[in-house]
Design a protein around this motif. Structure first.
Motif, PDB file in Angstrom:
ATOM      1  N   LEU A   1       5.525 -40.392   8.049  1.00  0.00           N
ATOM      2  CA  LEU A   1       5.809 -38.974   8.258  1.00  0.00           C
ATOM      3  C   LEU A   1       7.123 -38.535   7.634  1.00  0.00           C
ATOM      4  O   LEU A   1       7.371 -37.330   7.512  1.00  0.00           O
ATOM      5  N   ILE A   2       7.979 -39.459   7.256  1.00  0.00           N
ATOM      6  CA  ILE A   2       9.222 -39.090   6.563  1.00  0.00           C
ATOM      7  C   ILE A   2       8.986 -38.982   5.067  1.00  0.00           C
ATOM      8  O   ILE A   2       9.259 -37.960   4.438  1.00  0.00           O
ATOM      9  N   VAL A   3       8.475 -40.037   4.469  1.00  0.00           N
ATOM     10  CA  VAL A   3       8.458 -40.152   3.010  1.00  0.00           C
ATOM     11  C   VAL A   3       7.421 -39.228   2.377  1.00  0.00           C
ATOM     12  O   VAL A   3       7.725 -38.470   1.450  1.00  0.00           O
ATOM     13  N   ILE A   4       6.177 -39.277   2.852  1.00  0.00           N
ATOM     14  CA  ILE A   4       5.106 -38.531   2.186  1.00  0.00           C
ATOM     15  C   ILE A   4       5.305 -37.018   2.273  1.00  0.00           C
ATOM     16  O   ILE A   4       5.272 -36.324   1.249  1.00  0.00           O
ATOM     17  N   PRO A   5       5.519 -36.434   3.466  1.00  0.00           N
ATOM     18  CA  PRO A   5       5.718 -34.980   3.499  1.00  0.00           C
ATOM     19  C   PRO A   5       6.945 -34.518   2.720  1.00  0.00           C
ATOM     20  O   PRO A   5       6.907 -33.488   2.047  1.00  0.00           O
ATOM     21  N   ALA A   6       8.053 -35.281   2.799  1.00  0.00           N
ATOM     22  CA  ALA A   6       9.260 -34.881   2.070  1.00  0.00           C
ATOM     23  C   ALA A   6       9.023 -34.892   0.568  1.00  0.00           C
ATOM     24  O   ALA A   6       9.421 -33.969  -0.153  1.00  0.00           O
ATOM     25  N   ALA A   7       8.365 -35.934   0.075  1.00  0.00           N
ATOM     26  CA  ALA A   7       8.071 -36.000  -1.361  1.00  0.00           C
ATOM     27  C   ALA A   7       7.101 -34.898  -1.761  1.00  0.00           C
ATOM     28  O   ALA A   7       7.224 -34.309  -2.842  1.00  0.00           O
ATOM     29  N   PHE A   8       6.132 -34.596  -0.912  1.00  0.00           N
ATOM     30  CA  PHE A   8       5.176 -33.533  -1.205  1.00  0.00           C
ATOM     31  C   PHE A   8       5.885 -32.193  -1.346  1.00  0.00           C
ATOM     32  O   PHE A   8       5.617 -31.414  -2.264  1.00  0.00           O
ATOM     33  N   VAL A   9       6.809 -31.899  -0.432  1.00  0.00           N
ATOM     34  CA  VAL A   9       7.475 -30.601  -0.412  1.00  0.00           C
ATOM     35  C   VAL A   9       8.306 -30.381  -1.668  1.00  0.00           C
ATOM     36  O   VAL A   9       8.282 -29.298  -2.266  1.00  0.00           O
ATOM     37  N   PHE A  10       9.043 -31.397  -2.104  1.00  0.00           N
ATOM     38  CA  PHE A  10       9.973 -31.196  -3.207  1.00  0.00           C
ATOM     39  C   PHE A  10       9.446 -31.667  -4.559  1.00  0.00           C
ATOM     40  O   PHE A  10       9.860 -31.155  -5.597  1.00  0.00           O
ATOM     41  N   LEU A  11       8.553 -32.656  -4.573  1.00  0.00           N
ATOM     42  CA  LEU A  11       8.095 -33.217  -5.838  1.00  0.00           C
ATOM     43  C   LEU A  11       6.664 -32.842  -6.167  1.00  0.00           C
ATOM     44  O   LEU A  11       6.232 -33.027  -7.301  1.00  0.00           O
ATOM     45  N   GLY A  12       5.924 -32.362  -5.195  1.00  0.00           N
ATOM     46  CA  GLY A  12       4.561 -31.929  -5.469  1.00  0.00           C
ATOM     47  C   GLY A  12       3.553 -33.044  -5.313  1.00  0.00           C
ATOM     48  O   GLY A  12       3.867 -34.220  -5.152  1.00  0.00           O
ATOM     49  N   VAL A  13       2.297 -32.657  -5.378  1.00  0.00           N
ATOM     50  CA  VAL A  13       1.208 -33.573  -5.104  1.00  0.00           C
ATOM     51  C   VAL A  13       1.071 -34.640  -6.189  1.00  0.00           C
ATOM     52  O   VAL A  13       0.609 -35.749  -5.930  1.00  0.00           O
ATOM     53  N   THR A  14       1.480 -34.330  -7.423  1.00  0.00           N
ATOM     54  CA  THR A  14       1.337 -35.305  -8.501  1.00  0.00           C
ATOM     55  C   THR A  14       2.127 -36.565  -8.208  1.00  0.00           C
ATOM     56  O   THR A  14       1.623 -37.681  -8.347  1.00  0.00           O
ATOM     57  N   THR A  15       3.378 -36.411  -7.801  1.00  0.00           N
ATOM     58  CA  THR A  15       4.214 -37.569  -7.512  1.00  0.00           C
ATOM     59  C   THR A  15       3.732 -38.302  -6.278  1.00  0.00           C
ATOM     60  O   THR A  15       3.724 -39.533  -6.231  1.00  0.00           O
ATOM     61  N   VAL A  16       3.305 -37.561  -5.262  1.00  0.00           N
ATOM     62  CA  VAL A  16       2.870 -38.200  -4.027  1.00  0.00           C
ATOM     63  C   VAL A  16       1.607 -39.011  -4.249  1.00  0.00           C
ATOM     64  O   VAL A  16       1.479 -40.139  -3.763  1.00  0.00           O
TER      65      VAL A  16
END
Length: 733
Positions: A489-504
């Motif tokens: 719940l820390i890593v995936i949502p944070a990366a999604f918010v700032f880096l977008g779905v491509t990076t996640v």
């Protein structure tokens, strides 16, 4: 002293052993490896085989390890060779336990190196180092590569590096704690480090969950969608309207007959845009370029000049549909044309098949050249070619369907290639993929420390009638909480918010996600510097609780096998691990040594050790005797089906998968050891050589230990009979 009496040391408290075992399991895999596995393997779909593997394999094998360890400890053994000997007196049995000390010692050699990275990043965030905290100047990937010496062998030792300072600190901390012993070292540290880790993680989690939608221009990248992506990124097939984006691991903008595709270094498709002439202009504008005049139609676009405020000496000139970068220096003009191919008849001049890489020979390249890293304008045929070149293949039964082995998406083209339908795998299709089950099982083994030999040693210090059933469940539950609730719940949502779905959906590896992608997130996040410090500090604490546990199995063998004192045992092990770490640090280019040891030890040997333990518990000790050992002192009721899981299901599953690996993958792995570039050292082969040398050392140590154990047992038997010659005297009479 009888070496079989050395297990008088026990855990001071039940909470202490639970926290120690949980600490050994909670590590970098919880906060870096698990989120990457979830993102790559279907999000919520991955949790199905994950939970099944936990219930049917992870927990039963953990029960077997705890029971075997306590059983061996009651016989006076704390090392895996000794514990195996307590189960069977056959001469070869202790040598099957050789993997027990080899696995944690070899893993420690590189794990402490990664531990030093975590401590360093925490320090840099705490002190506000601009290389990580200033988005205007930070080069996260370049800094990480240089900092850990991934660009060249011998760099850290020949030219020095700040990471070595943090490595020495971590090394010293681990050995000071292990020297203090079981209670004053391991148990003491875990009793305060684990709660501190949880507190740090909860603070970071609260901050992540209150982010909302921090990027106004991307409202769809909000925390609710990020949470939804973690649990269910799979979407039903849909046709995209112009302007739609963020489907799976593709960024798609559909139009008529022009396409743009971006690829990663490994050749997989990172992004896809379908562009017409207006879409081409839109792409330039999104990258920060502005035309020198108003663009009213395609004709104007075909004869225009584009400027960028951060690149005052770079222009893009488009003439008759052919674009070129122009770098304007003080004395001359450097020009690099796009590599162009002729479009099909009737294609507008502004829609040509073009690939462009930002030139590196301009007079003054942009300070932030990723703003316009590459541009492709493709017609329909070019789009098919781009798909083929990046690993997408047409389905056997339908040439309009394109699939990629590294993606859980399909691209379905219209008959004239003018429209695309992006479809993701369904939930059931994802579960039908065997790879997701193998990945989930491997993650369970990795995260629970099953097969490491650590639980065997830790549980050997449990008193004979102390509970191990509920304690093992509690430790496993605590680890899963850290992994699923905190890490995921820390890593995936944070990366999604700032880096977008491509990076996640396509994380850049374990190290890339943790040390490259997340610093990008913290740089944009409000209170990012503080959150970054807390995150890497909790990674450091998690790493120490794990690395500390990796030393105890070898210490136990040195103490009970050679009769060495704590000081001498720590000195011997310190020398061995220091030499191994120096090898890994020296051959740091592309993490060649680290990755090789991680596979052959951190993946393969762990699997082998888990298999040996299951067979030892279910078939050598005997399932009835083993279950009795597990249930003695148990504070929970063990379901009866567990006996069948341990005796039949687990060994059949493990042996079957291992046999398939030997047949399909082992030849290629072995062959790869003997392949290296000309002029480069054979790092992979040397790394395996290091593993063999350490294994031989422990083999000699076990042989010496067996001699001492035999003598100790003979002496104990003689001491128990006051007249050992009585039987022979009676016979003679």
């Amino acid at each position: 002293m009888n070496p079989l009496q050395r297990s008088s040391v026990h855990w001071a408290t039940r909470l202490g052993v639970i926290l120690a075992v949980t600490g050994s399991a909670v590590g970098l895999g919880n906060f870096l490896r698990f989120p990457g596995q979830v993102a790559q393997h279907g999000g919520g779909a991955f949790m199905v085989p994950y939970v099944i593997a936990f219930v049917l394999l992870g927990l039963p094998i953990a029960w077997a390890e705890w029971s075997l360890g306590r059983f061996g400890g009651s016989k006076g053994y704390n090392s895996s060779p000794g514990i195996f000997r307590s189960v069977s007196k056959k001469r070869a049995t202790p040598y099957f336990g050789i993997i027990g000390p080899v696995i944690p010692v070899m893993i420690y050699m590189y794990y402490v190196f990664i531990e030093a990275w975590c401590l360093a990043y925490a320090w840099y965030y705490l002190t506000g180092d601009p290389r990580l905290t200033d988005p205007a100047t930070a080069d996260y990937e370049g800094f990480f590569t240089q900092f850990v010496g991934a660009h060249a062998d011998g760099f850290l030792l020949s030219e020095g590096g700040a990471v070595l300072i943090f490595l020495v600190i971590c090394f010293a901390l681990n050995f000071v704690l292990i020297y203090r012993g079981l209670n004053k070292g391991i148990e003491w540290f875990c009793r305060w480090a684990m709660p501190a880790l949880i507190v740090c993680a909860l603070i970071v989690l609260v901050r992540v969950l209150t982010l909302g939608a921090p990027m106004p221009d991307r409202p769809e990248q909000n925390i609710l969608n990020g949470l939804g992506y973690m649990w269910n990124p799979v979407q039903e097939p849909q046709r995209l309207a112009p302007g739609d984006e963020a489907i799976g691991n593709l960024i798609v903008r559909t139009s008529v007959d022009a396409f743009e595709a971006e690829t990663r270094e490994d050749g997989t498709l990172a992004a896809l845009r379908v562009l017409d002439a207006g879409g081409f202009a839109w792409a330039l504008q999104q990258a920060g370029w502005t035309p020198d005049q108003e663009i009213a139609d395609d004709a104007d676009l075909a004869n225009s000049t584009w400027l960028h405020e951060e690149s005052p000496r770079i222009e893009i000139e488009i003439t008759d549909g052919v674009a070129q970068f122009v770098g304007r220096g003080s004395e001359e003009i450097h020009t690099t044309e796009l590599q162009a191919t002729d479009p099909p008849a009737g294609t507008p001049p502004s829609v040509r098949s073009l690939w462009q890489w930002l030139p590196r020979d301009v007079a003054e390249p942009p300070e932030n050249d990723q703003l316009f890293d590459r541009l492709a304008v493709l017609d329909g045929a070019g789009f098919r070619t781009a798909l083929s070149d990046t690993g997408w293949e047409t389905a056997d039964d339908d040439p309009t369907v394109h699939e990629h082995p590294g993606s859980r998406l399909r691209i379905v083209l219209g008959e004239d290639d003018s429209q695309a339908v992006i479809a993701s795998y369904s939930f059931l299709e994802t579960l039908a993929d065997a790879e997701i089950w193998v990945a989930a099982t491997g993650q369970i083994f990795f995260t629970l420390s099953v097969g490491f030999g650590i639980i065997l040693t830790y549980s050997s210090y449990v008193r004979r009638n102390d509970d191990v059933a509920l304690s093992s469940v509690t430790a496993a539950a605590g680890n899963s909480f850290c992994e699923v609730v905190l890490g995921g719940l820390i890593v995936i949502p944070a990366a999604f918010v700032f880096l977008g779905v491509t990076t996640v959906a396509n994380p850049p590896g374990t190290f890339g996600m943790g040390f490259v992608s997340l610093p990008n997130v913290f740089a944009e996040m409000p209170m990012g510097r503080f959150v970054g410090f807390l995150f890497f500090f909790l990674l450091f604490l998690a790493a120490v609780t794990s690395s500390l546990s990796m030393l105890q199995p070898a210490i136990a063998l040195l103490e009970e096998g050679l009769g060495l004192g704590r000081k001498a045992s720590v000195a011997v092990l310190g020398f061995i691990t220091a030499m191994g770490s120096a090898f890994i640090v020296y051959f740091s280019k592309n993490f060649a040594a680290l990755d090789t040891i991680d596979f052959w030890v951190g993946t393969l040997l762990i699997y082998v050790m888990a298999t040996i333990q299951v067979i030892l518990f279910g078939w050598v000790l005997g399932i009835d005797r083993g279950m009795s050992e597990l249930r003695r002192g148990a504070e929970i009721k063990i379901p009866n089906f567990v006996r069948y899981m341990i005796k039949y299901v687990a060994p059949v599953y493990l042996l079957t998968v291992f046999g398939i690996w030997l047949a399909n993958n082992a030849p290629g792995r072995v062959q790869g050891l003997f392949q290296w570039e000309e002029g480069e050292p054979p790092v992979a082969l040397m790394s395996v050589g290091l593993i063999i040398c350490v294994t031989i050392f422990f083999g000699i140590l076990i042989a010496r230990s067996v001699e001492r154990w035999d003598k100790a047992e003979a002496a104990a038997e003689a001491a128990s009979d006051p007249n050992p010659d009585r039987e022979s005297e009676e016979i003679n009479s």
